[in-house]
Design a protein around this motif. Structure first.
Motif, PDB file in Angstrom:
ATOM      1  N   VAL A 177     -21.702 -63.451 -53.618  1.00 24.94           N
ATOM      2  CA  VAL A 177     -21.202 -64.690 -52.999  1.00 24.94           C
ATOM      3  C   VAL A 177     -21.769 -64.869 -51.590  1.00 24.94           C
ATOM      4  N   SER A 178     -22.448 -63.858 -51.075  1.00 26.20           N
ATOM      5  CA  SER A 178     -23.074 -63.936 -49.756  1.00 26.20           C
ATOM      6  C   SER A 178     -24.102 -62.820 -49.630  1.00 26.20           C
ATOM      7  N   LEU A 179     -24.907 -62.888 -48.577  1.00 24.62           N
ATOM      8  CA  LEU A 179     -25.882 -61.820 -48.342  1.00 24.62           C
ATOM      9  C   LEU A 179     -25.195 -60.496 -48.034  1.00 24.62           C
ATOM     10  N   ILE A 180     -24.064 -60.549 -47.349  1.00 26.81           N
ATOM     11  CA  ILE A 180     -23.308 -59.322 -47.056  1.00 26.81           C
ATOM     12  C   ILE A 180     -22.816 -58.702 -48.357  1.00 26.81           C
ATOM     13  N   ASP A 181     -22.247 -59.518 -49.215  1.00 32.09           N
ATOM     14  CA  ASP A 181     -21.776 -59.049 -50.524  1.00 32.09           C
ATOM     15  C   ASP A 181     -22.933 -58.415 -51.293  1.00 32.09           C
ATOM     16  N   PHE A 182     -24.078 -59.070 -51.269  1.00 36.54           N
ATOM     17  CA  PHE A 182     -25.276 -58.575 -51.940  1.00 36.54           C
ATOM     18  C   PHE A 182     -25.690 -57.217 -51.367  1.00 36.54           C
ATOM     19  N   ALA A 183     -25.695 -57.105 -50.043  1.00 33.12           N
ATOM     20  CA  ALA A 183     -26.089 -55.847 -49.395  1.00 33.12           C
ATOM     21  C   ALA A 183     -25.133 -54.716 -49.749  1.00 33.12           C
ATOM     22  N   VAL A 184     -23.831 -55.008 -49.768  1.00 37.04           N
ATOM     23  CA  VAL A 184     -22.835 -53.975 -50.105  1.00 37.04           C
ATOM     24  C   VAL A 184     -23.092 -53.444 -51.508  1.00 37.04           C
ATOM     25  N   TRP A 185     -23.306 -54.345 -52.459  1.00 44.24           N
ATOM     26  CA  TRP A 185     -23.551 -53.898 -53.835  1.00 44.24           C
ATOM     27  C   TRP A 185     -24.901 -53.219 -53.973  1.00 44.24           C
ATOM     28  N   GLY A 186     -25.859 -53.582 -53.123  1.00 52.61           N
ATOM     29  CA  GLY A 186     -27.138 -52.881 -53.104  1.00 52.61           C
ATOM     30  C   GLY A 186     -26.984 -51.436 -52.656  1.00 52.61           C
ATOM     31  N   VAL A 187     -26.149 -51.222 -51.654  1.00 54.01           N
ATOM     32  CA  VAL A 187     -25.878 -49.861 -51.188  1.00 54.01           C
ATOM     33  C   VAL A 187     -25.186 -49.066 -52.287  1.00 54.01           C
ATOM     34  N   ILE A 188     -24.235 -49.695 -52.967  1.00 53.23           N
ATOM     35  CA  ILE A 188     -23.542 -49.022 -54.071  1.00 53.23           C
ATOM     36  C   ILE A 188     -24.544 -48.626 -55.159  1.00 53.23           C
ATOM     37  N   ALA A 189     -25.490 -49.499 -55.464  1.00 56.28           N
ATOM     38  CA  ALA A 189     -26.515 -49.182 -56.475  1.00 56.28           C
ATOM     39  C   ALA A 189     -27.319 -47.956 -56.057  1.00 56.28           C
TER      40      ALA A 189
END
Length: 134
Positions: free
Chosen positions: A72-84
């Motif tokens: 839903v946002s770049l921050i959300d995207f970054a958080v899930w990228g770190v989780i990956a």
């Protein structure tokens, strides 16, 4: 008409740029965590290392793609990228528990070890991507 098509360019380049940055950072961290240097082994034509590293790369990029679609946002995207990335690191350490001499085998070009790690990393990425479709 062309201007209408280009309205999505800024979000596209933002997500793409962040995805590329996340990927480069992940590969850097991954290569520091493993006891061997993937880049060196791949340059030396070690198929076991190349297979393991490519499986890990694809296993990381798959959930990144899923996160890009669902974020839903770049921050959300970054958080899930770190989780990956964390999930890929966990996979490496879990495979090492199962195969304690994994690093030595990959360095010595045991293709089955590279295939197993690459396959486990890819499987983790597929599951990770599927679970990110919230």
């Amino acid at each position: 008409m062309i201007l209408d098509s280009l309205q999505g360019f800024v979000p596209f380049i933002s997500y793409f740029g962040l995805a590329y940055l996340l990927t480069l950072v992940f590969l850097f961290i991954y290569s520091k965590v493993t006891p061997y240097c993937e880049w060196k082994l791949v340059k030396e034509n070690n198929p076991a290392a190349a297979t393991a590293f490519c499986g890990t790369l694809i296993g990381f990029v798959l959930p990144i793609a899923s996160a890009a679609v669902n974020a839903v946002s770049l921050i959300d995207f970054a958080v899930w990228g770190v989780i990956a990335g964390v999930m890929q690191l966990i996979t490496f350490f879990m495979v090492r528990l199962y195969m304690p001499k994994l690093s030595e085998k990959i360095e010595n070009n045991h293709i089955s070890a590279g295939l197993f790690l690459g396959g486990a990393s890819l499987a983790t990425g597929i599951l990770n991507a599927a679970c990110m479709t919230y």
